[in-house]
Design a protein around this motif. Structure first.
Motif, short mmCIF file in Angstrom:
data_model
loop_
_atom_site.label_atom_id
_atom_site.label_comp_id
_atom_site.label_asym_id
_atom_site.label_seq_id
_atom_site.Cartn_x
_atom_site.Cartn_y
_atom_site.Cartn_z
N PRO A 126 0.80 -1.23 0.00
CA PRO A 126 0.00 0.00 0.00
C PRO A 126 0.83 1.28 0.00
O PRO A 126 0.48 2.25 -0.67
CB PRO A 126 -0.82 -0.12 1.28
N GLN A 127 1.94 1.30 0.74
CA GLN A 127 2.76 2.50 0.82
C GLN A 127 3.35 2.85 -0.55
O GLN A 127 3.32 4.00 -0.99
CB GLN A 127 3.89 2.30 1.83
N THR A 128 3.86 1.84 -1.24
CA THR A 128 4.44 2.07 -2.57
C THR A 128 3.36 2.43 -3.57
O THR A 128 3.54 3.33 -4.40
CB THR A 128 5.20 0.82 -3.05
N ALA A 129 2.22 1.75 -3.49
CA ALA A 129 1.11 2.03 -4.41
C ALA A 129 0.65 3.48 -4.26
O ALA A 129 0.37 4.17 -5.25
CB ALA A 129 -0.05 1.08 -4.15
N GLN A 130 0.57 3.95 -3.01
CA GLN A 130 0.16 5.34 -2.77
C GLN A 130 1.19 6.31 -3.32
O GLN A 130 0.84 7.32 -3.93
CB GLN A 130 -0.04 5.58 -1.28
N ALA A 131 2.48 6.01 -3.11
CA ALA A 131 3.54 6.88 -3.62
C ALA A 131 3.51 6.97 -5.14
O ALA A 131 3.67 8.05 -5.71
CB ALA A 131 4.90 6.36 -3.14
N LEU A 132 3.27 5.83 -5.79
CA LEU A 132 3.18 5.82 -7.25
C LEU A 132 1.99 6.63 -7.74
O LEU A 132 2.10 7.40 -8.70
CB LEU A 132 3.08 4.38 -7.76
N ALA A 133 0.86 6.47 -7.05
CA ALA A 133 -0.35 7.19 -7.44
C ALA A 133 -0.19 8.70 -7.25
O ALA A 133 -0.55 9.49 -8.12
CB ALA A 133 -1.54 6.68 -6.64
N MET A 134 0.39 9.09 -6.11
CA MET A 134 0.56 10.52 -5.83
C MET A 134 1.57 11.15 -6.78
O MET A 134 1.40 12.30 -7.22
CB MET A 134 0.99 10.73 -4.38
N ALA A 135 2.62 10.41 -7.11
CA ALA A 135 3.62 10.94 -8.05
C ALA A 135 2.98 11.18 -9.41
O ALA A 135 3.28 12.17 -10.09
CB ALA A 135 4.78 9.96 -8.17
N ARG A 138 0.60 14.29 -9.13
CA ARG A 138 1.34 15.54 -9.02
C ARG A 138 2.27 15.79 -10.20
O ARG A 138 2.88 16.85 -10.31
CB ARG A 138 2.16 15.53 -7.73
N GLY A 139 2.41 14.79 -11.05
CA GLY A 139 3.30 14.94 -12.19
C GLY A 139 4.76 14.91 -11.80
O GLY A 139 5.61 15.46 -12.50
N GLU A 140 5.06 14.27 -10.66
CA GLU A 140 6.44 14.19 -10.18
C GLU A 140 7.16 13.03 -10.86
O GLU A 140 6.68 11.89 -10.84
CB GLU A 140 6.47 14.00 -8.67
N THR A 141 8.30 13.29 -11.42
CA THR A 141 9.09 12.24 -12.04
C THR A 141 10.55 12.40 -11.64
O THR A 141 11.07 13.50 -11.56
CB THR A 141 9.00 12.27 -13.58
N SER A 142 11.19 11.29 -11.38
CA SER A 142 12.62 11.29 -11.11
C SER A 142 13.36 11.61 -12.40
O SER A 142 12.91 11.25 -13.49
CB SER A 142 13.03 9.90 -10.60
#
Length: 216
Positions: A126-135, A138-142
């Protein structure tokens, strides 16, 4: 009973996982301490699930996922990671892994992940899934998203302090090919040397600890 192969370069970590899985009636049929050994042992062991640490010496977990799937397109791989970035899960799942689980997850999450992957179902904690969804929202990309799959592998290994010769050996590439990938990596990331590449990797959570050491 689900049959698994444990792939981690730390024997104590494998022992802990083995004990945890035994309580859930999951049988460990093989163990490996590197991606290279995992690829060699996989045809013999024929596990239902490969539980694989992404941060290992040698070719590393991401390359191991690619090679396992090249050997057997039906291989079911669950990747464990100490990283909390979004680049690694994206790359791992894109490479064909069915599951991704951070090592900070609760023990019962490992059982849930193994059970799902054994049933050929995708699992992301869930933690990773949420981080992927929020990124994504927000349009955040490494910065690393601009890199090809091979460039990303070269970049991460170089950021950890490996030499071009070592990377070439690990990834089964010629030094000149690694040099070409490195040139493109520097161009895409706007870096001039290995120290700057390492800083980019650290800032985006792609590696941990000191350069030259394997992150846990």
């Amino acid at each position: 009973m689900i049959r698994v192969m444990l792939v981690d370069d730390h024997a104590l970590v494998r022992m802990g996982f083995r004990m945890l899985l035994a309580d859930a009636q999951v049988e460990v049929v093989a163990e490996a301490d590197s991606g290279e050994q995992a690829c060699a042992e996989y045809p013999r062991a024929k596990p239902d699930v490969v539980i694989l640490d992404i941060s290992m010496p040698g070719m590393g977990g991401l390359e191991a996922v690619r090679r396992l799937l090249a050997q057997d397109p039906k291989a079911r791989v669950l990747v464990l990671s100490a990283h909390e970035d979004t680049a690694h899960p994206r790359r791992v799942l894109r490479a064909g892994a069915l599951g991704y689980l951070t090592k900070r997850s609760a023990p019962d999450a490992l059982i849930a992940a193994v059970t799902a992957v054994a049933a050929n179902k995708a699992y992301v904690d869930p933690q990773t899934a949420q981080a992927l969804a929020m990124a994504q929202v927000r349009g955040e990309t490494s910065p690393a998203e601009a890199l090809s799959e091979r460039e990303f592998s070269v970049f991460v290994q170089l950021a950890r302090g490996l030499s071009v010769a070592q990377i070439a050996e690990n990834l089964k590439l010629s030094p000149s090919t690694v040099g070409t990938h490195l040139y493109h990596v520097k161009q895409k990331l706007g870096t001039a040397n290995q120290s700057e590449l390492t800083l980019v990797a650290l800032n985006w959570g792609l590696i941990e600890g000191n350069p030259g050491s394997q992150p846990r």
